[in-house]
Design an enzyme around this catalytic site. Structure first.
Site, PDB file in Angstrom:
ATOM      1  N   MET A  30       0.853  -1.193   0.000  1.00 21.11           N
ATOM      2  CA  MET A  30       0.000   0.000   0.000  1.00 21.11           C
ATOM      3  C   MET A  30       0.889   1.243   0.000  1.00 21.11           C
ATOM      4  O   MET A  30       0.476   2.317   0.447  1.00 21.11           O
ATOM      5  CB  MET A  30      -0.931  -0.018   1.211  1.00 21.11           C
ATOM      6  CG  MET A  30      -1.895  -1.196   1.165  1.00 21.11           C
ATOM      7  SD  MET A  30      -3.417  -0.925   2.092  1.00 21.11           S
ATOM      8  CE  MET A  30      -2.774  -0.755   3.728  1.00 21.11           C
ATOM      9  N   GLY A  31       2.120   1.085  -0.476  1.00 17.20           N
ATOM     10  CA  GLY A  31       3.041   2.222  -0.519  1.00 17.20           C
ATOM     11  C   GLY A  31       3.614   2.522   0.853  1.00 17.20           C
ATOM     12  O   GLY A  31       3.612   1.663   1.729  1.00 17.20           O
ATOM     13  N   HIS A  37       9.342  -3.657   3.499  1.00 17.58           N
ATOM     14  CA  HIS A  37       9.032  -3.850   2.074  1.00 17.58           C
ATOM     15  C   HIS A  37      10.308  -4.125   1.284  1.00 17.58           C
ATOM     16  O   HIS A  37      10.303  -4.950   0.356  1.00 17.58           O
ATOM     17  CB  HIS A  37       8.372  -2.596   1.486  1.00 17.58           C
ATOM     18  CG  HIS A  37       7.032  -2.261   2.069  1.00 17.58           C
ATOM     19  ND1 HIS A  37       6.805  -1.133   2.797  1.00 17.58           N
ATOM     20  CD2 HIS A  37       5.851  -2.933   2.005  1.00 17.58           C
ATOM     21  CE1 HIS A  37       5.529  -1.100   3.164  1.00 17.58           C
ATOM     22  NE2 HIS A  37       4.936  -2.179   2.704  1.00 17.58           N
ATOM     23  N   GLY A 148       4.858 -10.257   4.063  1.00 15.47           N
ATOM     24  CA  GLY A 148       5.630 -10.266   5.312  1.00 15.47           C
ATOM     25  C   GLY A 148       4.939 -11.075   6.398  1.00 15.47           C
ATOM     26  O   GLY A 148       3.712 -11.058   6.518  1.00 15.47           O
ATOM     27  N   GLU A 149       5.751 -11.751   7.215  1.00 16.03           N
ATOM     28  CA  GLU A 149       5.212 -12.477   8.377  1.00 16.03           C
ATOM     29  C   GLU A 149       4.734 -11.519   9.460  1.00 16.03           C
ATOM     30  O   GLU A 149       4.046 -11.923  10.385  1.00 16.03           O
ATOM     31  CB  GLU A 149       6.281 -13.401   8.963  1.00 16.03           C
ATOM     32  CG  GLU A 149       6.536 -14.623   8.122  1.00 16.03           C
ATOM     33  CD  GLU A 149       7.493 -15.590   8.791  1.00 16.03           C
ATOM     34  OE1 GLU A 149       8.049 -15.252   9.863  1.00 16.03           O
ATOM     35  OE2 GLU A 149       7.689 -16.670   8.224  1.00 16.03           O
ATOM     36  N   SER A 186       6.889  -0.940  10.107  1.00 13.33           N
ATOM     37  CA  SER A 186       5.505  -0.819   9.659  1.00 13.33           C
ATOM     38  C   SER A 186       5.285   0.614   9.201  1.00 13.33           C
ATOM     39  O   SER A 186       5.865   1.544   9.764  1.00 13.33           O
ATOM     40  CB  SER A 186       4.565  -1.130  10.833  1.00 13.33           C
ATOM     41  OG  SER A 186       3.271  -0.673  10.557  1.00 13.33           O
TER      42      SER A 186
HETATM   43  O1  PAF Z   1      -0.053  -5.790   3.699  1.00 17.50           O
HETATM   44  C1  PAF Z   1      -0.458  -4.854   2.962  1.00 17.50           C
HETATM   45  O2  PAF Z   1       0.255  -3.880   2.721  1.00 17.50           O
HETATM   46  C2  PAF Z   1      -1.862  -4.931   2.382  1.00 17.50           C
HETATM   47  O3  PAF Z   1      -2.738  -5.536   3.268  1.00 17.50           O
HETATM   48  C3  PAF Z   1      -1.891  -5.606   0.998  1.00 17.50           C
HETATM   49  C4  PAF Z   1      -1.483  -7.063   1.103  1.00 17.50           C
HETATM   50  C5  PAF Z   1      -0.992  -4.877   0.034  1.00 17.50           C
HETATM   51  C6  PAF Z   1      -3.326  -5.569   0.457  1.00 17.50           C
HETATM   52  O4  PAF Z   1      -3.780  -4.273   0.303  1.00 17.50           O
END
Ligand code: PAF
Length: 282
Positions: A30-31, A37, A148-149, A186
């Site tokens: 979600m950016g 990430h 991610g876990e 996060s």
């Molecule tokens: O984990 C996230 O960032 C979101 O829940 C995902 C998997 C991209 C779905 O919008």
């Protein structure tokens, strides 16, 4: 790196890569990209020929308790980070592109697991996640997808939906990345007030105390859960939602711990909800 905004462009780009023989790696986000990430992108780069990231803040997965508008967003920075990680294609659709008929009437319901723990505190959240992930995997048309876990229940739900709906995807779970003081990376961490940031370490401290108690021989799950709750209770800025020990596949809580288990915790630090988890083994 190419950036596409249309579903059609995304589908065609994926098909073209597949036709050229590439093994495709997909990293849905979600950016507001961070080190967590980046570790997913690096895992995808090392395990696939072509890595594709998606950036879409999915309104379906936000409940009324959360403010969608306050979700951090910085597309330019995200694109720089994706490029630095070796991403070849980014799919960054608008809301209208992703849901052209408005809120979709058809949703993917993840079943009972979607209603427990995170699902109980955020009604509809996992149906929103499952719906958008199903769309992304279906548009991708065959890939390895990296999650991610850190969002352990989400990962389990994604694994279930791929199996239940016969989607052409291999789901790869990647370990949680932590700050030096243990706080799990996060996007929400950006929203912690400076005074709340030190208090946020209580989440990992609680997990770590529970892990230590299991390592010392504690086998009663109520005691392990009590240990986590006590650590959180000692932090005045924290409000515990749940602290549980569960089977990592069924998410059932055993009476006595045996084998592989997962400690799961959710805590509000000021207005920010933080979740985290840790694997333990007896
Ligand atoms: O984990 C996230 O960032 C979101 O829940 C995902 C998997 C991209 C779905 O919008």
């Amino acid at each position: 790196m190419e950036v596409v905004a249309s579903r059609d462009g995304f589908r065609k780009a994926m098909s073209a890569e597949r036709a050229a023989g590439a093994r495709l790696g997909l990293v849905p986000t979600m950016g507001a990209l961070h080190e967590g990430h980046m570790s997913l992108l690096r895992a995808a780069v090392s395990g696939c020929d072509v890595v594709v990231a998606t950036i879409f803040v999915n309104p379906l997965q936000f409940s009324s308790r959360e403010d969608l508008a306050r979700y951090p967003s910085n597309l330019e920075r995200d694109l720089e980070m994706a490029q630095a990680a070796g991403v070849k294609l980014v799919f960054a659709p608008s809301l209208g592109e992703m849901y052209p008929r408005g809120e979709p009437e058809t949703r993917v319901e993840p079943g009972p697991l979607g209603e427990r723990l995170e699902g109980a505190s955020r009604p509809g959240h996992f149906a929103g996640v499952a719906t958008v992930v199903t769309k992304l995997l279906s548009l991708s048309g065959g890939c390895r997808a990296f999650f991610g876990e850190k969002d352990f229940q989400q990962l389990a739900i994604v694994r279930n939906l791929v199996e239940d709906l016969d989607l052409d995807a291999e789901i790869v779970g990647c370990p949680t990345v932590r700050e030096p003081d243990g706080l799990a990376c996060s996007s929400r961490n950006q929203r912690l007030a400076p005074d709340d940031r030190p208090a946020a370490t209580v989440v990992f401290k609680a997990l770590d105390a529970a892990r230590a108690s299991v390592a010392a021989g504690e086998r009663r799950s109520t005691e392990v859960e009590r240990t986590m709750a006590a650590v959180v209770a000692a932090e005045p800025r924290a409000r515990l939602d749940y602290a549980v020990v569960v089977d990592p596949v069924t998410f059932e809580s055993p009476v006595l711990l045996a084998g592989e288990l997962r400690l799961l915790i959710a805590t509000d630090i000021g207005p920010v909800r933080l979740i985290d988890n840790l694997g333990v083994e007896t």
